[in-house]
Design a protein around this motif. Sequence first.
Motif, PDB file in Angstrom:
ATOM      1  N   CYS A 187      -8.250  -0.597  -1.241  1.00 50.96           N
ATOM      2  CA  CYS A 187      -9.153  -0.194  -2.641  1.00 50.96           C
ATOM      3  C   CYS A 187      -8.141  -1.996  -2.808  1.00 50.96           C
ATOM      4  CB  CYS A 187      -8.652   0.976  -3.660  1.00 50.96           C
ATOM      5  SG  CYS A 187      -9.277   0.012  -4.841  1.00 50.96           S
ATOM      6  N   GLU A 188      -8.967  -2.658  -3.366  1.00 47.43           N
ATOM      7  CA  GLU A 188      -8.846  -4.327  -3.895  1.00 47.43           C
ATOM      8  C   GLU A 188      -9.150  -4.544  -5.562  1.00 47.43           C
ATOM      9  OE1 GLU A 188      -8.907  -7.293  -1.574  1.00 47.43           O
ATOM     10  OE2 GLU A 188      -8.503  -9.017  -3.631  1.00 47.43           O
ATOM     11  N   GLN A 189      -8.845  -4.710  -6.245  1.00 45.75           N
ATOM     12  CA  GLN A 189      -9.345  -4.471  -8.013  1.00 45.75           C
ATOM     13  C   GLN A 189      -8.556  -6.578  -8.620  1.00 45.75           C
ATOM     14  OE1 GLN A 189      -6.820  -5.438 -11.011  1.00 45.75           O
ATOM     15  NE2 GLN A 189      -5.172  -4.429  -9.800  1.00 45.75           N
ATOM     16  N   ASN A 190      -9.334  -6.879  -9.043  1.00 50.07           N
ATOM     17  CA  ASN A 190      -9.169  -8.409  -9.031  1.00 50.07           C
ATOM     18  C   ASN A 190      -9.744  -8.866 -10.064  1.00 50.07           C
ATOM     19  OD1 ASN A 190     -12.127  -8.310  -9.298  1.00 50.07           O
ATOM     20  ND2 ASN A 190     -12.916 -10.147  -7.823  1.00 50.07           N
ATOM     21  N   LEU A 191      -9.199  -7.868 -11.329  1.00 51.42           N
ATOM     22  CA  LEU A 191      -9.084  -7.733 -12.526  1.00 51.42           C
ATOM     23  C   LEU A 191      -7.948  -7.727 -13.331  1.00 51.42           C
ATOM     24  CD1 LEU A 191     -11.342  -4.544 -13.312  1.00 51.42           C
ATOM     25  CD2 LEU A 191     -12.140  -6.885 -13.636  1.00 51.42           C
ATOM     26  N   GLY A 192      -6.644  -8.400 -12.420  1.00 51.44           N
ATOM     27  CA  GLY A 192      -5.246  -8.523 -13.157  1.00 51.44           C
ATOM     28  C   GLY A 192      -4.682  -7.533 -13.981  1.00 51.44           C
ATOM     29  N   ASN A 216       1.702   1.700 -10.671  1.00 56.08           N
ATOM     30  CA  ASN A 216       2.117   0.743 -12.080  1.00 56.08           C
ATOM     31  C   ASN A 216       2.996   0.125 -11.396  1.00 56.08           C
ATOM     32  OD1 ASN A 216       3.432  -0.234 -14.643  1.00 56.08           O
ATOM     33  ND2 ASN A 216       1.404   0.020 -15.005  1.00 56.08           N
ATOM     34  N   ASN A 217       2.104  -1.606 -11.387  1.00 55.39           N
ATOM     35  CA  ASN A 217       3.188  -2.593 -10.484  1.00 55.39           C
ATOM     36  C   ASN A 217       3.560  -2.632  -9.196  1.00 55.39           C
ATOM     37  OD1 ASN A 217       2.864  -4.636 -12.036  1.00 55.39           O
ATOM     38  ND2 ASN A 217       3.763  -3.937 -13.720  1.00 55.39           N
ATOM     39  N   LYS A 218       3.097  -1.599  -8.698  1.00 51.85           N
ATOM     40  CA  LYS A 218       3.310  -0.815  -7.370  1.00 51.85           C
ATOM     41  C   LYS A 218       4.631   0.580  -7.237  1.00 51.85           C
ATOM     42  CE  LYS A 218       5.355  -4.851  -5.875  1.00 51.85           C
ATOM     43  NZ  LYS A 218       6.262  -5.488  -4.614  1.00 51.85           N
ATOM     44  N   GLU A 219       4.475   0.830  -8.785  1.00 51.54           N
ATOM     45  CA  GLU A 219       5.376   1.740  -8.616  1.00 51.54           C
ATOM     46  C   GLU A 219       4.786   3.360  -9.152  1.00 51.54           C
ATOM     47  OE1 GLU A 219       7.376   1.317 -12.276  1.00 51.54           O
ATOM     48  OE2 GLU A 219       8.906   3.559 -12.002  1.00 51.54           O
ATOM     49  N   SER A 270      -1.062  10.304   1.729  1.00 57.91           N
ATOM     50  CA  SER A 270       0.263   8.896   1.155  1.00 57.91           C
ATOM     51  C   SER A 270      -0.493   7.580   0.310  1.00 57.91           C
ATOM     52  CB  SER A 270       0.568   8.993   2.424  1.00 57.91           C
ATOM     53  OG  SER A 270       0.463   8.021   3.484  1.00 57.91           O
ATOM     54  N   PRO A 271      -0.259   7.825  -0.483  1.00 57.51           N
ATOM     55  CA  PRO A 271      -0.783   6.082  -1.018  1.00 57.51           C
ATOM     56  C   PRO A 271       0.035   5.339  -1.095  1.00 57.51           C
ATOM     57  CG  PRO A 271       0.357   7.522  -2.627  1.00 57.51           C
ATOM     58  CD  PRO A 271       0.291   7.764  -1.612  1.00 57.51           C
ATOM     59  N   LYS A 272       0.097   3.931  -0.881  1.00 56.58           N
ATOM     60  CA  LYS A 272       0.391   2.987  -0.891  1.00 56.58           C
ATOM     61  C   LYS A 272       0.528   1.943  -0.982  1.00 56.58           C
ATOM     62  CE  LYS A 272       3.416   1.194   3.070  1.00 56.58           C
ATOM     63  NZ  LYS A 272       3.830   0.951   4.133  1.00 56.58           N
ATOM     64  N   SER A 273       1.259   0.992  -1.866  1.00 55.03           N
ATOM     65  CA  SER A 273       0.182  -0.328  -2.881  1.00 55.03           C
ATOM     66  C   SER A 273       0.841  -1.280  -2.658  1.00 55.03           C
ATOM     67  CB  SER A 273       1.007   0.556  -4.465  1.00 55.03           C
ATOM     68  OG  SER A 273       0.324  -1.086  -4.801  1.00 55.03           O
ATOM     69  N   PRO A 274       1.235  -2.616  -1.715  1.00 55.09           N
ATOM     70  CA  PRO A 274       1.878  -3.754  -1.047  1.00 55.09           C
ATOM     71  C   PRO A 274       1.699  -4.428  -2.338  1.00 55.09           C
ATOM     72  CG  PRO A 274      -0.554  -3.903  -0.098  1.00 55.09           C
ATOM     73  CD  PRO A 274      -0.160  -1.783  -1.014  1.00 55.09           C
ATOM     74  N   ASP A 275       1.344  -4.448  -3.430  1.00 53.35           N
ATOM     75  CA  ASP A 275       0.773  -5.450  -4.122  1.00 53.35           C
ATOM     76  C   ASP A 275      -0.014  -4.486  -5.240  1.00 53.35           C
ATOM     77  OD1 ASP A 275      -0.635  -7.861  -2.485  1.00 53.35           O
ATOM     78  OD2 ASP A 275      -1.066  -6.791  -3.888  1.00 53.35           O
ATOM     79  N   LYS A 276       0.287  -5.482  -6.905  1.00 51.47           N
ATOM     80  CA  LYS A 276      -0.469  -5.038  -8.017  1.00 51.47           C
ATOM     81  C   LYS A 276      -2.467  -4.806  -8.013  1.00 51.47           C
ATOM     82  CE  LYS A 276      -0.267  -8.146 -11.401  1.00 51.47           C
ATOM     83  NZ  LYS A 276       0.343  -8.180 -12.876  1.00 51.47           N
ATOM     84  N   ALA A 277      -2.141  -5.697  -6.857  1.00 53.71           N
ATOM     85  CA  ALA A 277      -3.920  -5.674  -7.004  1.00 53.71           C
ATOM     86  C   ALA A 277      -4.317  -4.749  -5.629  1.00 53.71           C
ATOM     87  CB  ALA A 277      -4.261  -7.160  -6.795  1.00 53.71           C
TER      88      ALA A 277
END
Lengths: 112, 114
Positions: free
Chosen positions: B23-28, B50-53, B65-72
């Motif tokens: 998943c990717e979002q470009n809304l900032g 929230n902010n990778k947390e 298992s979720p994983k957030s490499p960056d907030k986008a």
Amino acid sequence: QKEVEQDPGPLSVPEGAIVSLNCTYSNSAFQYFMWYRQYSRKGPELLMYTYSSGNKEDGRFTAQVDKSSKYISLFIRDSQPSDSATYLCAMSPPRGWGKLQFGAGTQVVVTP
Amino acid sequence: DTAVSQTPKYLVTQMGNDKSIKCEQNLGHDTMYWYKQDSKKFLKIMFSYNNKELIINETVPNRFSPKSPDKAHLNLHINSLELGDSAVYFCASSLAGLDTDTQYFGPGTRLTVL
């Protein structure tokens, strides 16, 4: 019993009629109430948002919240075939970090 | 100019396999979510970041298992897939995860486990 109850329908109405949708809930902590519209094979999109009790109107849409009865409603006036979709109510308590509890959704069909 | 995008759109796989949804979002936005919608259209939150947390972690099998490499970006990895995992998985994002923030949903990934 689910925290949020919503009749799944389908609800079929003729074009131009008023569509009346509702949800009941059990958690008195809920303060934020939303209605989402979901077209077939698409993601939900926010339609209306209400904080606490009261009414809110936006064009053909009116949302009502009655916290004393734990009951929320959505009315669609002058319904159009393009309103045919599934309508999901959602709600959350304060400081929920966006943890929405959704109803099961009501499928609405507006026939020309 | 897609706001929230998911890949793949459809996923058909055998029981026991491991798969990932991206998943990717470009809304900032700072906050992203994963939801599961079952065959009866019931939409249930699984996770949020929230902010990778990790902020919301519902009672979900630890095969997810979720994983957030960056907030986008917020990915969902599923191990040892089971028949009951068949559903549509939606990613969503909101500005800051506040109660008043609108959540914007992606188009969904329809997972079928055979």
